[in-house]
Scaffold this motif. Structure first.
Motif, PDB file in Angstrom:
ATOM      1  N   UNK A  25       0.888  -1.156   0.000  1.00 30.14           N
ATOM      2  CA  UNK A  25       0.000   0.000   0.000  1.00 30.14           C
ATOM      3  C   UNK A  25       0.930   1.210   0.000  1.00 30.14           C
ATOM      4  N   UNK A  26       1.141   1.764  -1.168  1.00 30.80           N
ATOM      5  CA  UNK A  26       2.131   2.806  -1.381  1.00 30.80           C
ATOM      6  C   UNK A  26       1.485   4.116  -1.749  1.00 30.80           C
ATOM      7  N   UNK A  27       2.213   5.200  -1.503  1.00 27.33           N
ATOM      8  CA  UNK A  27       1.757   6.480  -2.036  1.00 27.33           C
ATOM      9  C   UNK A  27       2.220   6.591  -3.488  1.00 27.33           C
ATOM     10  N   UNK A  69       2.305   7.680   3.389  1.00 23.73           N
ATOM     11  CA  UNK A  69       2.347   8.918   2.620  1.00 23.73           C
ATOM     12  C   UNK A  69       1.055   9.154   1.843  1.00 23.73           C
ATOM     13  N   UNK A  70       0.806  10.396   1.473  1.00 24.13           N
ATOM     14  CA  UNK A  70      -0.343  10.809   0.659  1.00 24.13           C
ATOM     15  C   UNK A  70      -1.657  10.256   1.207  1.00 24.13           C
ATOM     16  N   UNK A  71      -1.974  10.613   2.437  1.00 27.08           N
ATOM     17  CA  UNK A  71      -3.202  10.118   3.062  1.00 27.08           C
ATOM     18  C   UNK A  71      -4.429  10.856   2.518  1.00 27.08           C
ATOM     19  N   UNK A  72      -5.378  10.086   2.066  1.00 28.86           N
ATOM     20  CA  UNK A  72      -6.687  10.574   1.629  1.00 28.86           C
ATOM     21  C   UNK A  72      -7.723   9.705   2.340  1.00 28.86           C
ATOM     22  N   UNK A  73      -8.977  10.091   2.349  1.00 27.41           N
ATOM     23  CA  UNK A  73      -9.981   9.218   2.968  1.00 27.41           C
ATOM     24  C   UNK A  73      -9.976   7.794   2.381  1.00 27.41           C
ATOM     25  N   UNK A  74      -9.794   7.682   1.075  1.00 24.60           N
ATOM     26  CA  UNK A  74      -9.742   6.358   0.444  1.00 24.60           C
ATOM     27  C   UNK A  74      -8.526   5.566   0.920  1.00 24.60           C
ATOM     28  N   UNK A  75      -7.361   6.218   0.961  1.00 18.41           N
ATOM     29  CA  UNK A  75      -6.137   5.534   1.417  1.00 18.41           C
ATOM     30  C   UNK A  75      -6.258   5.125   2.870  1.00 18.41           C
ATOM     31  N   UNK A  76      -6.866   5.968   3.696  1.00 17.31           N
ATOM     32  CA  UNK A  76      -7.046   5.617   5.108  1.00 17.31           C
ATOM     33  C   UNK A  76      -7.906   4.362   5.216  1.00 17.31           C
ATOM     34  N   UNK A  96       5.510   2.084   7.474  1.00 22.45           N
ATOM     35  CA  UNK A  96       6.400   3.194   7.135  1.00 22.45           C
ATOM     36  C   UNK A  96       5.639   4.479   7.460  1.00 22.45           C
ATOM     37  N   UNK A  97       5.891   5.077   8.644  1.00 22.23           N
ATOM     38  CA  UNK A  97       5.114   6.236   9.103  1.00 22.23           C
ATOM     39  C   UNK A  97       5.584   7.547   8.471  1.00 22.23           C
TER      40      UNK A  97
END
Length: 147
Positions: A25-27, A69-76, A96-97
């Protein structure tokens, strides 16, 4: 713990022979870099992030790698499903924080991920310190011994 007695070249050779499947699960910034690095090391990267696919795919993978990285509601949502599933199944996973200390929202998401007990936390010094401080301040949340 016998694997800790091996020379790094022996560990690399073992990994290349095994060709582990890594669900990532990458940015968007580091996706191709991570895929190419894993391929060069002999692993097989799979950029499967859909919350609908993860419960079916993760059991097939050898490990889960989660980049915050690149947190969006979908990524969360993707991260929550994947980390809960890894914890439920005992699948080893890496957190990887990315930029953990940059915003309160990001810190909260990193602390939430820690509650699913990652096998490894991979980060730079400032990310690890920010994560440790955030976990220590979080009441009723992740155990700081997990860091």
């Amino acid at each position: 713990m016998d694997h800790l007695k091996l020379h790094p070249s022996e560990l690399l050779q073992q990994m290349r022979e095994r060709r582990p499947l890594v669900q990532c699960l990458q940015n968007m910034v580091s996706m191709d870099i991570t895929a190419n690095l894993l391929l060069a090391l002999g692993a097989s990267p799979a950029m499967v992030s859909s919350p609908d696919e993860t419960p079916e795919f993760l059991p097939k993978a050898d490990v889960l790698y989660v980049n915050m990285g690149t947190l969006t509601p979908q990524r969360i949502a993707e991260i929550e499903v994947a980390t809960r599933e890894a914890q439920r199944t005992g699948k080893p996973w890496v957190l990887d924080p990315v930029a953990c200390g940059s915003t309160s929202s990001r810190k909260a998401q990193c602390v939430a991920a820690m509650q699913c007990r990652p096998t490894i936390v991979r980060g730079n010094a400032s990310e690890i310190v920010a994560l440790a401080e955030a976990c220590a301040k979080y009441e009723g949340g992740a155990e700081t011994s997990a860091i």
